[in-house]
Design a protein around this motif. Structure first.
Motif, PDB file in Angstrom:
ATOM      1  N   SER A   1       0.843  -1.197   0.000  1.00 42.28           N
ATOM      2  CA  SER A   1       0.000   0.000   0.000  1.00 42.28           C
ATOM      3  C   SER A   1       0.879   1.248   0.000  1.00 42.28           C
ATOM      4  N   ARG A   2       0.450   2.260  -0.778  1.00 43.45           N
ATOM      5  CA  ARG A   2       1.201   3.508  -0.887  1.00 43.45           C
ATOM      6  C   ARG A   2       0.286   4.689  -0.615  1.00 43.45           C
ATOM      7  N   ASP A   3       0.890   5.809  -0.227  1.00 45.44           N
ATOM      8  CA  ASP A   3       0.073   7.010  -0.032  1.00 45.44           C
ATOM      9  C   ASP A   3      -0.123   7.714  -1.368  1.00 45.44           C
ATOM     10  N   GLU A   4      -0.768   8.868  -1.333  1.00 46.31           N
ATOM     11  CA  GLU A   4      -1.121   9.559  -2.577  1.00 46.31           C
ATOM     12  C   GLU A   4       0.096  10.019  -3.367  1.00 46.31           C
ATOM     13  N   ASP A   5       1.241  10.119  -2.710  1.00 45.38           N
ATOM     14  CA  ASP A   5       2.459  10.537  -3.407  1.00 45.38           C
ATOM     15  C   ASP A   5       3.344   9.371  -3.811  1.00 45.38           C
TER      16      ASP A   5
END
Length: 331
Positions: free
Chosen positions: A276-280
């Motif tokens: 999982s990754r954040d919006e950036d």
């Protein structure tokens, strides 16, 4: 044959993880990257803030030493890029398959992602040519070299203001250049900048070119094995060309350094299916651990850390990733 653990990336986080895993007898494999093994430090000159080197150390030398230490404990190196990761096992026996850019695949029980992040670049003439010769992306790394000289910082966020304020300790003046008339930085950072007499804010302005001037003549020509070598003269940053985004007016500004602080791009696209990754695009980990959203997948260094981005903090995180992976493999 499935490996115990594969490390993707070869900066301070990856090499430190390899050292710890090698000493634990887990025979780590490191996919270093096809073109630029060693991370951002291979493009850095002198590193003065890495513990253990009172006189400083050249960035490439530090990375070579880390690689040699990882090799001493049995790390296998593969000079390639990982293009994708997919699950290849079962719930009872998790296994991951890594696709490489040369078409080969590797299978492993655990993965440590340590691919770091890339500085966003201005993309203007002179930036690449003068990188390391006045163009920098890290104030804490290189600010000291421009004591009592004029400095330019490009950016409008908190990071740019932090770098500009930090650089006022060294430069004779600091000019922060931003393409808009409003800053993304927090108001307290803007207020601090306005109160600093050494710092000038230049808005609605972009850098269109970075110029260099010869500062040292070329060394005498050499002959090595019958091959003629003609060293180039030393060229360092001497100024920038500017353009006003509202009026179109142009100007020239003398400076000894250009610090680019317009953000980072984490190198994590290949891992989107397993982490999982954040919006950036930064990989999300569980608290202070290096565990990602997928069991057996760990992440460390600048592909996780958007705050510190230092070699020593990446190395510490690489240690944690190795210990987390070791615990996972022993279950």
């Amino acid at each position: 044959m499935a490996h115990n653990v594969i490390i993707i990336g070869s900066g301070p986080a990856g090499y430190t993880a390899a050292i710890y895993l090698g000493r634990a007898g887990l025979d780590p494999v490191m996919v270093t990257g096809a073109l630029t093994p060693g991370g951002q430090l291979v493009n850095t000159t002198e590193v003065e803030n890495f513990p253990g080197f009172p006189e400083g150390v050249m960035g490439p030398e530090l990375m070579d030493n880390m690689r040699a230490q990882a090799k001493r404990f049995g790390t296998e190196f593969i000079a390639d890029d990982v293009t994708a990761i997919e699950s290849a096992g079962s719930d009872d026996a998790p296994l991951y398959r890594l696709a490489l850019s040369d078409g080969e695949t590797l299978e492993t029980r655990a993965v440590i992602i340590a691919t770091g992040s890339n500085f966003r670049k201005l993309g203007v003439p002179g930036e690449v040519e003068l990188s390391g010769h006045g163009v920098s992306y890290c104030a804490t790394c290189d600010g000291f070299f421009f004591r009592d000289k004029p400095i330019v910082v490009v950016g409008g966020g908190d990071s740019a203001f932090e770098e500009a304020l930090f650089l006022t300790r060294f430069g004779s003046s600091v000019t922060l250049i931003h393409r808009r008339d409003e800053f993304r930085a927090s108001q307290i950072m803007v207020d601090r900048a306005k109160e600093n007499p050494k710092l000038t804010l230049l808005t609605n302005t972009v850098v269109t070119e970075i110029h260099g001037t010869e500062t040292a003549p070329a060394a005498p020509a050499l002959s090595l094995g019958g091959l003629a070598l003609n060293p180039k003269p030393q060229v360092n940053v001497s100024g920038v060309s500017l353009k006003n985004t509202v009026t179109g007016e142009t100007a020239e500004l003398e400076t000894a350094a250009v610090f680019v602080a317009i953000g980072h791009t984490p190198a994590t696209d290949f891992a989107a299916s397993v982490a999982s990754r954040d919006e950036d695009g930064y990989i999300i980990v569980d608290g202070a651990s290096t565990r990602t959203s997928t069991p057996g997948i760990f992440a460390a260094g600048d592909c996780v850390d958007r705050v510190y981005r230092q070699a020593i903090s990446a190395a510490g995180m690489g240690c944690r990733a190795a210990l987390d992976a070791q615990e996972y493999l022993s279950e």
